[in-house]
Design a protein around this motif. Structure first.
Motif, PDB file in Angstrom:
ATOM      1  N   ILE A 194      31.387  40.415  30.488  1.00 50.94           N
ATOM      2  CA  ILE A 194      32.557  38.976  31.385  1.00 50.94           C
ATOM      3  C   ILE A 194      31.252  39.530  32.408  1.00 50.94           C
ATOM      4  O   ILE A 194      30.432  38.300  32.931  1.00 50.94           O
ATOM      5  N   LEU A 195      31.675  40.052  33.054  1.00 49.63           N
ATOM      6  CA  LEU A 195      30.883  40.504  34.494  1.00 49.63           C
ATOM      7  C   LEU A 195      29.569  40.876  34.875  1.00 49.63           C
ATOM      8  O   LEU A 195      28.948  41.033  35.319  1.00 49.63           O
ATOM      9  N   ILE A 220      41.301  38.533  32.178  1.00 47.69           N
ATOM     10  CA  ILE A 220      40.900  38.350  34.178  1.00 47.69           C
ATOM     11  C   ILE A 220      41.782  39.146  34.741  1.00 47.69           C
ATOM     12  O   ILE A 220      41.429  39.991  35.140  1.00 47.69           O
ATOM     13  N   ASN A 221      43.427  40.003  34.251  1.00 52.56           N
ATOM     14  CA  ASN A 221      43.842  40.318  34.920  1.00 52.56           C
ATOM     15  C   ASN A 221      43.577  42.116  34.939  1.00 52.56           C
ATOM     16  O   ASN A 221      43.658  42.656  35.637  1.00 52.56           O
ATOM     17  N   ASN A 222      42.998  41.910  33.495  1.00 53.14           N
ATOM     18  CA  ASN A 222      42.466  43.951  33.456  1.00 53.14           C
ATOM     19  C   ASN A 222      41.310  43.998  33.837  1.00 53.14           C
ATOM     20  O   ASN A 222      40.602  45.351  32.515  1.00 53.14           O
ATOM     21  N   LEU A 223      40.699  42.958  33.871  1.00 50.81           N
ATOM     22  CA  LEU A 223      38.905  43.157  34.469  1.00 50.81           C
ATOM     23  C   LEU A 223      38.820  44.446  34.618  1.00 50.81           C
ATOM     24  O   LEU A 223      39.716  45.262  35.167  1.00 50.81           O
ATOM     25  N   ASN A 255      33.791  40.526  40.784  1.00 51.09           N
ATOM     26  CA  ASN A 255      34.394  40.938  39.905  1.00 51.09           C
ATOM     27  C   ASN A 255      35.958  39.998  39.856  1.00 51.09           C
ATOM     28  O   ASN A 255      36.527  40.245  39.344  1.00 51.09           O
ATOM     29  N   LYS A 256      34.827  38.602  39.360  1.00 52.70           N
ATOM     30  CA  LYS A 256      35.879  37.957  39.736  1.00 52.70           C
ATOM     31  C   LYS A 256      35.506  36.900  39.358  1.00 52.70           C
ATOM     32  O   LYS A 256      35.087  36.116  39.800  1.00 52.70           O
ATOM     33  N   PRO A 257      35.929  36.519  37.605  1.00 47.40           N
ATOM     34  CA  PRO A 257      35.765  35.165  37.291  1.00 47.40           C
ATOM     35  C   PRO A 257      36.812  33.575  37.614  1.00 47.40           C
ATOM     36  O   PRO A 257      37.466  33.902  38.001  1.00 47.40           O
TER      37      PRO A 257
END
Lengths: 192, 906
Positions: free
Chosen positions: B65-66, A179-182, B350-352
């Motif tokens: 994920i995105l 999550i921190n490096n997406l 851009n944010k899960p």
């Protein structure tokens, strides 16, 4: 320069072999064939090819396949990797051409360079899959000017650690790391 | 299958079966080169192994994920779904499009395999909300797949066009190859994600959002707009029952239990009419067959009659209790499934984020308000422009400003002349007149000027002003406007979307109570072995493979352990039997000697809870203690034993009896009462008798709709032997059941009580054919089947039924009709107007007049059945409206109300 080449085509994504026993090399048809093709069942002495080159699409699924294949080699044939036999084939990301000249670019910088060199309105094609490259183009990419990225085992992390983190069970740590490096699409575009 | 979403669209890195989308080209190059040569280009940027892993891993994980597995918070769609919907809208001309064409068009935006797009589209279609499907789109009940994309057709539903699209409020992005525009998010004005649910496995995270009820979502949105708290629960398209106690608002860690609806058809047949979410009749039957093969349940035959509705018929072998079988099906097959929700969405692309379904609903509702506001603002701007133009045109023509340009020779001159001509008249305009406006004025056709009608022009302007006022009104009252919008959605599209899954609280089924006993328990007392393979040794009883066994030893020790094929428990076994947890009705009688040469004690105890495989000492603990006598007494039966003493000088009484009934039942750890300080030579059983325990008290728990003996719910009474439970049903049936706790009761139950054969039942029923109410009283006759007590004719409906001592009914006449307009409501003592007659008697007409309501009044104090200790439940049934054709819906409401009333009175 290459005296002989052979191509081994994979069918779909290979199995994630992390944490599996060597049994899987015999049970999984794909793995078994790779082992036989390389002739490394009884060690590296019989290795039939000096360079084992992983060629995948330059898209995200291609990256996944690289992970899976490299995991397979590291898990069962670590010496093959440690001795520097395993390479990643770099394929161009762009083709920039005008009526006179065609350039294949492997990075954003090369693409910008090609644009300045070739002047106005060159045609730019982005390659994401190997299938987008015609056979007569492809022969350049695996010929004299072949670009290879060696897989180097350094001492900063143990192989075991790397594999456990990336290929093992999902952990809260890993979720946080992801999550921190997406990478968003913009990031990817910038990078390309 | 709707829950296996995006089957080919998702994969996890460490998943066994990783399937690829279009990976036929990849290859490993095996290249032979010279000894010294490293082929190819420069190795300037040397990347370490961990660097490679990190880069590739993040590339892939980020994308999955995105862009693949997790839906967006904003419009509730995954990219493939958004692109399919955009394509459908783009191709929409009111007619059906071949799905293959839609897939092809979608590929302009979604550069992936046609198969995965096709699968994703079929899944949207099967949710029956956004896509109007033509052809065979598969059956979600049986799991049959859709026909090939070239056969099936699709178009957007009216609902989809209404809530999903609006090009004016859409943010557009360039497609992957820059050739087309695609929406960033669709301007969805509805909690679409919660209505449809979503499932996807990404890397490092997964998403599982369950579908919710259409109408309840809209109601919840309205509640949120009114500032109230919202709390929503899933609803599954296949119906069934579900326990949402641990739903956890859809967040990870929650758990939802879903059960099939199983009904008893007769003693040997069960019917499954609703299957749990996530199963198909195929997988359900598979799980039943598997449980049968593992000997957990016994089934003779399973039939699948599913087509438009689910229907699985299970034929039971003789001797299997259907009630127990229903519990066993829940315990051992997919008739009950447990679903773990895992809410995850992508916010802002851009944010899960991991937020509860209630938060998602609020988000969606707030976004809907924003979109409605944006739409209104756009509309307002359009109207203002129209008004500006209409006013300007009027000034231009009425004041004949076009004449001013006759003299002008240059274009600039024309413009400035018009500008000058307009000036004195434009003070009331909302914005300045610009050159663009003037250019447009020059383009007005002569025909328009000559036919200009000032009156009509005023009318047009007034109309625009009217519309503007309306829009401004909405903008000033945005929240009421949004509420009206949601209400309109509900009225227009809510029909037929009522809740399908019944919300229940499930009792937990103990697997041990419902598993089939397919093993035999043997014991070798001397060697100290128990197990089901010791066929040569002593047979004890039937058991199942998961039963526990209690073992008593000659030393006074006791042990409870799980049965197995062969197990050493300890030498010197004096008693073995199958042990049931919480069993307080099996009483053990023990006489033991406390230590070598010590006194003897006797005790009566039960063993209801215990730690498995721990040895307990039943004696006082002195070494050399031994058991003289031990007996196991089911149902706490009486027992008298004869004690024979070892002869000894001065000992007068060599024989005496002990009646265990006189002993109080205590815990297993008690020391007990002293029998004698002298040596006992032998103890023998003399006689055994009936139960010393109280009759079984049975309660009815209306929440889980089951009987229990733990004091939950309403006390039905004390039961023994052949006592029965009487239930009255809305269908006009009564039923007598035994008091076994596993008994299942039908859903339309309106009253439940201990059956007293002398108490009559009073009933009022309505015959829609004759348009008359009938009243009757009858005595319940003993029967093992359901008995219909109203005539078996078409249009006959039970109105009220009661077993009260002196029931009263209130007749409310229809005040709308002339003849009954002034009639006062009448209260009748049922016992006064009708005698007890036979069960099959038709009864008497209640009244010929038009009746609106028949109410059963609560019994007045002191009018309960005499000599009864236990209070009768009072059923109060209120009829809303009796129509010639009582609709299905009304019937449902009524039976629900009956149940509620019953609960209240208990």
């Amino acid at each position: 320069m290459s005296t002989s080449q052979a191509v081994f085509s994979l069918k779909g994504k290979p199995l994630n072999s992390f944490g599996l026993t060597k049994k899987v090399v015999y049970e999984n048809e794909e793995f078994n064939l790779v082992q036989a093709a390389l002739n490394i069942e009884d060690g590296l002495e019989g290795l039939r090819y000096n360079h084992v080159i992983i060629a995948t699409d330059a898209d995200v699924d291609g990256m996944h396949i690289r992970l899976l294949l490299l995991t397979f080699f590291l898990q069962f044939f670590p010496d093959l990797v440690k001795k520097g036999h395993v390479k990643i084939l770099q394929t161009p990301l762009f083709r920039v051409r005008n009526k006179k000249e065609t350039r294949y670019c492997y990075s954003e910088e090369e693409r910008l360079q090609a644009l300045t060199d070739l002047g106005k309105n060159p045609e730019i094609t982005r390659f994401k899959g190997l299938g987008e490259i015609s056979p007569d183009e492809f022969k350049y990419f695996i010929g004299e000017d072949m670009r290879l990225e060696p897989v180097l085992v350094t001492k900063d992390h143990s192989i075991e650690e790397i594999l456990t983190f990336y290929m093992g069970k999902n952990t809260p740590d890993r979720q946080k790391f992801i999550i921190n490096n997406l990478k968003t699409e913009e990031d990817l575009d910038e990078k390309d | 299958m709707s829950t296996e979403e995006e089957h080919s669209e998702e994969e996890e890195l460490n998943q066994d079966e990783a399937n690829s989308e279009e990976k036929e080209e990849l290859s490993v190059e095996l290249i032979e080169v010279g000894d010294n040569g490293v082929p190819g280009g420069g190795d300037d940027n040397i990347v370490s192994l961990s660097g490679m892993y990190e880069e590739w891993f993040l590339d892939y994980a980020s994308y999955v994920i995105l862009e693949r597995a997790v839906p967006a918070l904003e419009d509730g769609l995954k990219p493939v779904q958004r692109r399919i919907l955009h394509s459908l809208n783009e191709l929409d001309d009111g007619r059906y499009n071949k799905v293959a064409n839609v897939i092809g068009n979608t590929m302009k935006y979604h550069p992936h395999g046609d198969a995965s797009i096709g699968d994703a589209m079929v899944q949207i279609g099967q949710k029956e909300l956004l896509i109007d499907c033509q052809g065979n789109w598969g059956n979600t009940l049986t799991g049959d797949g859709a026909a090939a994309p070239r056969y099936i057709e699709a178009r957007l539903t009216k609902f989809a066009k209404h809530v999903v699209f609006n090009p004016k409020t859409t943010v557009w992005l360039s497609s992957y190859d820059g050739r087309n525009k695609e929406p960033d998010n669709l301007p969805v004005k509805f909690p679409l994600l919660l209505a449809q649910g979503a499932e996807g496995i990404a890397v490092g995270m997964a998403c599982k959002i369950l579908p919710h009820n259409f109408i309840e979502l809209i109601d919840a949105s309205i509640s949120h707009l009114r500032g109230k708290k919202v709390d929503i629960y899933p609803d599954f398209p296949h119906g069934g029952m579900a326990d949402f106690t641990n739903y956890n608002a859809g967040l990870r860690g929650g758990k939802v239990r879903v059960r099939a609806t199983i009904t008893k058809v007769d003693k040997k047949t069960l019917k499954i009419s609703d299957i749990p979410f996530g199963t198909t009749t195929d997988t359900l039957i598979d799980s039943i067959v598997k449980a049968t093969e593992k000997n957990k349940i016994k089934v003779k035959k399973v039939e699948d009659n599913t087509a438009a509705i689910a229907e699985i018929i299970i034929h039971l072998p003789t001797g299997v209790s259907p009630d127990k079988m229903i519990d066993a099906l829940y315990a051992f097959t997919n008739c009950e499934v447990s679903i773990s929700p895992n809410a995850a969405v992508i916010q802002g692309g851009n944010k899960p984020v991991f937020i509860s379904v209630n938060e998602m609903l609020k988000h969606s509702t707030d976004r809907t308000v924003d979109l409605l506001k944006l739409e209104l603002e756009i509309r307002k701007a359009e109207l203002e422009n129209q008004w500006h133009w209409a006013s300007l045109e009027r000034i231009f023509i009425e004041n004949r400003i076009y004449r001013d340009i006759e003299e002008e020779e240059t274009w600039e001159g024309v413009i400035s002349a018009i500008d000058k001509g307009l000036k004195p008249h434009t003070k009331h305009l909302k914005r300045k007149v610009n050159e663009e406006d003037i250019v447009r004025l020059t383009e007005i056709k002569i025909k328009r000027i000559s036919k200009f009608d000032a009156f009509k022009a005023d009318e047009t302007i007034a109309k625009i002003e009217e519309a503007l006022k309306e829009v401004q009104g909405y903008l000033d009252n945005l929240i009421p406007f949004a509420i009206d919008y949601f209400k309109d959605l509900k009225d227009t599209y809510g029909e037929g979307r009522e809740r399908k899954t019944e919300i229940r609280i499930f009792d937990s089924i103990s697997a041990k109570k419902v598993i089939v006993t397919n093993k035999k328990l043997y014991v070798n007392r001397e060697e100290g072995f128990i197990g089901w393979t010791l066929r040569k040794d002593e047979f004890i009883s039937d058991c199942s493979e998961i039963d526990d066994v209690i073992v008593f030893f000659a030393t006074g020790k006791m042990l409870v352990t799980r049965v197995s094929d062969k197990k050493f428990v300890g030498k010197g076994i004096i008693h073995v039997s199958v042990w049931k947890k919480g069993d307080k009705r099996t009483i053990y009688h023990l006489i033991y000697q406390d230590g070598k040469g010590g006194a003897s004690y006797m005790k009566r105890f039960d063993v209801s809870s215990i730690t498995r495989d721990k040895e307990y000492d039943l004696t006082n603990g002195a070494t050399g203690s031994k058991v003289h006598y031990l007996s196991c007494n089911p149902n706490g039966r009486k027992e008298v034993v004869a004690v024979k003493m070892r002869p000894k000088p001065n000992l007068k009484k060599l024989r005496f009896d002990i009646d265990f009934e006189e002993l109080i039942i205590k815990g297993r750890g008690s020391k007990g009462n002293r029998v004698t300080k002298d040596m006992i030579s032998k103890v023998e059983q003399k006689e055994v008798g009936g139960s010393t325990l109280a009759a079984r008290k049975v309660w009815w728990d209306d929440v889980v709709r089951r009987l229990n003996d733990d004091g939950r719910g309403t006390l039905l009474g004390e039961f023994r032997g052949e006592d029965k439970i009487l239930t009255l049903h809305q269908s006009g049936n009564y039923k007598l059941s035994g008091f076994e706790l596993a008994t299942k009761f039908d859903h339309d139950l309106i009253s439940i009580e201990k059956w007293k054969p002398s108490h009559p039942v009073a009933a009022v029923y309505w015959s829609s054919v004759k348009e008359l109410y009938y009243i009757k009283r009858f005595l319940v006759e003993s029967s093992s089947k359901k008995v219909l007590f109203i005539p078996e004719e078409e249009g006959v409906e039970l109105v009220v039924a009661s077993t009260q001592h002196k029931p009263k009914i209130k007749i409310v006449y229809n005040k709308r009709l002339k003849e009954t307009k002034h009639l006062k409501d009448k209260v009748e003592e049922v016992n006064d107007i009708i005698d007890i007659k036979g069960l099959k008697a038709q009864g008497n007409q209640l009244t010929k007049l038009a009746v609106k309501d028949i109410e059963l009044l609560a019994t007045v104090e002191g009018e309960e059945w005499p000599v009864e200790v236990f209070e009768e439940p009072i059923a109060q049934i209120v009829e809303e409206q009796i129509d010639e054709t009582v609709s299905e819906e009304l019937r449902k409401t009524r039976s629900r109300r009956c149940r509620n009333t019953f609960r209240r009175s208990s």
